[in-house]
Design an enzyme around this catalytic site. Structure first.
Site, PDB file in Angstrom:
ATOM      1  CG  PHE A  84      -1.980  -0.931   1.362  1.00  0.00           C
ATOM      2  CD1 PHE A  84      -3.143  -0.763   0.625  1.00  0.00           C
ATOM      3  CD2 PHE A  84      -1.879  -2.035   2.195  1.00  0.00           C
ATOM      4  CE1 PHE A  84      -4.188  -1.679   0.722  1.00  0.00           C
ATOM      5  CE2 PHE A  84      -2.912  -2.950   2.301  1.00  0.00           C
ATOM      6  CZ  PHE A  84      -4.068  -2.775   1.565  1.00  0.00           C
ATOM      7  CB  SER A 128      -5.324   4.086  -8.665  1.00  0.00           C
ATOM      8  OG  SER A 128      -6.180   5.159  -8.918  1.00  0.00           O
ATOM      9  CE1 TYR A 153      -1.448   7.666  -6.211  1.00  0.00           C
ATOM     10  CE2 TYR A 153      -3.340   8.015  -7.646  1.00  0.00           C
ATOM     11  CZ  TYR A 153      -2.729   7.314  -6.634  1.00  0.00           C
ATOM     12  OH  TYR A 153      -3.362   6.246  -6.038  1.00  0.00           O
ATOM     13  CE  LYS A 157      -0.864   3.988  -6.699  1.00  0.00           C
ATOM     14  NZ  LYS A 157      -0.258   3.164  -5.646  1.00  0.00           N
ATOM     15  CE1 TYR A 182      -6.745  -1.641  -3.942  1.00  0.00           C
ATOM     16  CE2 TYR A 182      -5.986   0.427  -2.987  1.00  0.00           C
ATOM     17  CZ  TYR A 182      -5.885  -0.946  -3.109  1.00  0.00           C
ATOM     18  OH  TYR A 182      -4.923  -1.600  -2.399  1.00  0.00           O
ATOM     19  CG  ASN A 204      -9.774  11.641  -1.252  1.00  0.00           C
ATOM     20  OD1 ASN A 204      -9.337  12.052  -2.321  1.00  0.00           O
ATOM     21  ND2 ASN A 204      -9.219  10.655  -0.574  1.00  0.00           N
TER      22      ASN A 204
HETATM   23  N1  LIG Z   1      -7.443   6.371  -1.043  1.00  0.00           N
HETATM   24  C1  LIG Z   1      -7.676   6.362  -2.335  1.00  0.00           C
HETATM   25  O1  LIG Z   1      -8.542   7.088  -2.824  1.00  0.00           O
HETATM   26  C2  LIG Z   1      -6.914   5.426  -3.257  1.00  0.00           C
HETATM   27  C3  LIG Z   1      -7.443   5.112  -4.521  1.00  0.00           C
HETATM   28  C4  LIG Z   1      -6.720   4.255  -5.354  1.00  0.00           C
HETATM   29  C5  LIG Z   1      -5.499   3.750  -4.957  1.00  0.00           C
HETATM   30  N2  LIG Z   1      -5.001   4.078  -3.733  1.00  0.00           N
HETATM   31  C6  LIG Z   1      -3.697   3.539  -3.337  1.00  0.00           C
HETATM   32  O2  LIG Z   1      -3.859   2.727  -2.189  1.00  0.00           O
HETATM   33  C7  LIG Z   1      -2.704   2.807  -1.374  1.00  0.00           C
HETATM   34  C8  LIG Z   1      -3.108   3.175   0.037  1.00  0.00           C
HETATM   35  O3  LIG Z   1      -3.832   4.388   0.002  1.00  0.00           O
HETATM   36  P1  LIG Z   1      -4.410   5.063   1.314  1.00  0.00           P
HETATM   37  O4  LIG Z   1      -5.609   5.829   0.921  1.00  0.00           O
HETATM   38  O5  LIG Z   1      -4.503   4.078   2.401  1.00  0.00           O
HETATM   39  O6  LIG Z   1      -3.231   6.088   1.604  1.00  0.00           O
HETATM   40  P2  LIG Z   1      -2.554   6.497   2.983  1.00  0.00           P
HETATM   41  O7  LIG Z   1      -1.672   7.661   2.702  1.00  0.00           O
HETATM   42  O8  LIG Z   1      -3.569   6.629   4.056  1.00  0.00           O
HETATM   43  O9  LIG Z   1      -1.672   5.209   3.285  1.00  0.00           O
HETATM   44  C9  LIG Z   1      -0.388   5.017   2.760  1.00  0.00           C
HETATM   45  C10 LIG Z   1       0.504   4.649   3.911  1.00  0.00           C
HETATM   46  O10 LIG Z   1       1.825   4.396   3.411  1.00  0.00           O
HETATM   47  C11 LIG Z   1       2.766   5.042   4.245  1.00  0.00           C
HETATM   48  N3  LIG Z   1       3.944   5.281   3.389  1.00  0.00           N
HETATM   49  C12 LIG Z   1       4.035   6.056   2.284  1.00  0.00           C
HETATM   50  N4  LIG Z   1       5.272   5.984   1.769  1.00  0.00           N
HETATM   51  C13 LIG Z   1       5.977   5.139   2.565  1.00  0.00           C
HETATM   52  C14 LIG Z   1       7.289   4.636   2.537  1.00  0.00           C
HETATM   53  N5  LIG Z   1       8.170   5.013   1.595  1.00  0.00           N
HETATM   54  N6  LIG Z   1       7.678   3.770   3.503  1.00  0.00           N
HETATM   55  C15 LIG Z   1       6.816   3.370   4.482  1.00  0.00           C
HETATM   56  N7  LIG Z   1       5.545   3.816   4.544  1.00  0.00           N
HETATM   57  C16 LIG Z   1       5.127   4.681   3.591  1.00  0.00           C
HETATM   58  C17 LIG Z   1       2.075   6.294   4.737  1.00  0.00           C
HETATM   59  O11 LIG Z   1       2.613   6.783   5.949  1.00  0.00           O
HETATM   60  C18 LIG Z   1       0.647   5.786   4.927  1.00  0.00           C
HETATM   61  O12 LIG Z   1       0.462   5.252   6.222  1.00  0.00           O
HETATM   62  C19 LIG Z   1      -1.767   3.797  -2.049  1.00  0.00           C
HETATM   63  O13 LIG Z   1      -0.840   3.078  -2.837  1.00  0.00           O
HETATM   64  C20 LIG Z   1      -2.702   4.599  -2.915  1.00  0.00           C
HETATM   65  O14 LIG Z   1      -2.040   5.140  -4.023  1.00  0.00           O
HETATM   66  C21 LIG Z   1      -5.683   4.882  -2.866  1.00  0.00           C
END
Ligand SMILES: NC(=O)c1ccc[n+]([C@@H]2O[C@H](COP(=O)([O-])OP(=O)(O)OC[C@H]3O[C@@H](n4cnc5c(N)ncnc54)[C@H](O)[C@@H]3O)[C@@H](O)[C@H]2O)c1
Length: 341
Positions: A84, A128, A153, A157, A182, A204
């Protein structure tokens, strides 16, 4: 019997924390990596309160090769990874493209290197619907061609998906990977102990809605009402984060059962599109709160409408969402209230 260990990078984040809960409840042993760049320790406390146990946690950066090796060595017997960890704000990625490429692409490369060194073969990757760009037709299937991404971004992906396809296709490759695309995750765990924790002004819709209803923001600005959609506002496929989290459990199980091809791609959405105005009305119905909103100009990078065709994920992944939009919005409101607003 010992639980099967699954590494969850970004496990303190919004989707990751919910996935950790679902993994544990399904009988797995999640192991979390996070550097809190976009999350807080409170998420880990929330997970612990829900599960009644502490989940192993390593505070490291996924780009740190030595630290990653140390985690794989210390944990031993990791059977799979859900990746993630990434930066996720479309708008911010336009301001900071280098940071986005470095963190999102760089962390995947480091992870893949360490997985290979330690013989860990199963990976679920957070992709995504942004990979579809502005689609020509709706709903989008996994076969819908990806177009040039609207933002750095989205490009990260697409690149990560390409990297995974190439790595898994190499003749001596052992990697098997499921790319989950997602749609728009919303809502929170029903316990209201974990949820979305946006730092600063939310990017968002739903946190903006709940913060407006809670009086933290004066009004909700809807970005444009002249799109080519029935009511002129953007249409998205809003998927309850708990449903989304469960898709990861199904995907991990599929990889471990070796049912999966080397690379498989699945949309994770509800198959329904809802406009921003429909979300506002559904929120008002579900919570009894009246929302103060205004129409503002459209936002750069927003595609007019997108929602998923979920035929493939239903038939092949055997995954379907169960929550309604109202249920997801009620859970988001309950979470907002739990934050003490
Ligand atoms: N939320 C959305 O709308 C959405 C939609 C499609 C895809 N995504 C993808 O899903 C994944 C999770 O999204 P989310 O909404 O939970 O985001 P989020 O920012 O809440 O969670 C990402 C987590 O990764 C950690 N992180 C980031 N870079 C890091 C690194 N180099 N080392 C260690 N930890 C690291 C952050 O601290 C965070 O806790 C991401 O890859 C995001 O691109 C999210």
């Amino acid at each position: 019997m010992d639980r099967i260990k699954i590494l969850v990078t970004g496990g303190a984040g919004y989707i990751g924390s919910h996935a950790v809960v679902e993994l544990y409840e399904a009988g797995f042993q999640p192991v979390i990596i996070d550097n809190f760049v976009n999350s807080q320790e409170s998420a880990l406390r929330g997970v612990e309160e829900i599960l009644g146990v502490k989940v192993p946690f390593h505070r490291i950066d996924c780009n740190d090769l030595e630290a990653m090796r140390a985690v794989f060595a210390e944990e031993g017997s990791l059977r799979g990874v859900i990746h993630f960890a990434a930066y996720k704000a479309v708008g911010e990625s336009v301001q900071k493209p280098l940071e986005y490429y470095q963190n999102n692409v760089g962390s995947l490369l480091t992870l893949l290197q360490v997985m290979r060194e330690f013989g860990v073969e199963a990976l679920v990757f957070s992709s995504s619907c942004t990979v579809y760009g502005v689609p020509d037709a709706l709903p989008v299937t996994e076969q819908t061609p990806t177009k040039k991404a609207n933002s750095p971004y989205g490009a990260t992906k697409q690149m990560c998906e390409d990297i995974l396809r190439d790595v898994a296709a190499a003749p001596d490759a052992s990697l098997r990977t499921i790319l989950l695309r997602y749609f728009n995750p919303i809502g929170a765990h029903p316990s209201a102990k974990i949820g979305e924790l946006p730092l600063g002004v939310p990017q968002n819709l739903i946190p903006y809605v709940t913060q407006t209803a809670a009086g933290i923001r004066e009004k909700l600005t809807i970005y444009g009402n002249t799109y080519d959609t029935p009511d002129g506002t953007n249409i998205r496929d809003y998927v309850h984060v708990v449903d989304l989290a469960k898709a990861h459990v199904v995907a991990v199980q599929r990889l471990l059962d070796a049912q999966a091809e080397r690379v498989e791609t699945f949309n994770v959405g509800t198959g329904r599109g809802n406009s921003v105005l429909e979300v506002v009305q559904a929120f008002e119905r579900a919570t009894g709160q009246k929302l103060n909103y205004v129409i503002g100009p459209p936002r750069a990078g927003d595609v007019p409408a997108i929602y998923a065709d979920v035929t493939k994920s239903t038939q092949e992944l055997h995954f379907q969402t169960t929550s309604t939009l109202e249920e997801a919005l009620s859970s988001a409101w309950k979470w907002q209230l739990s934050l003490g607003a």
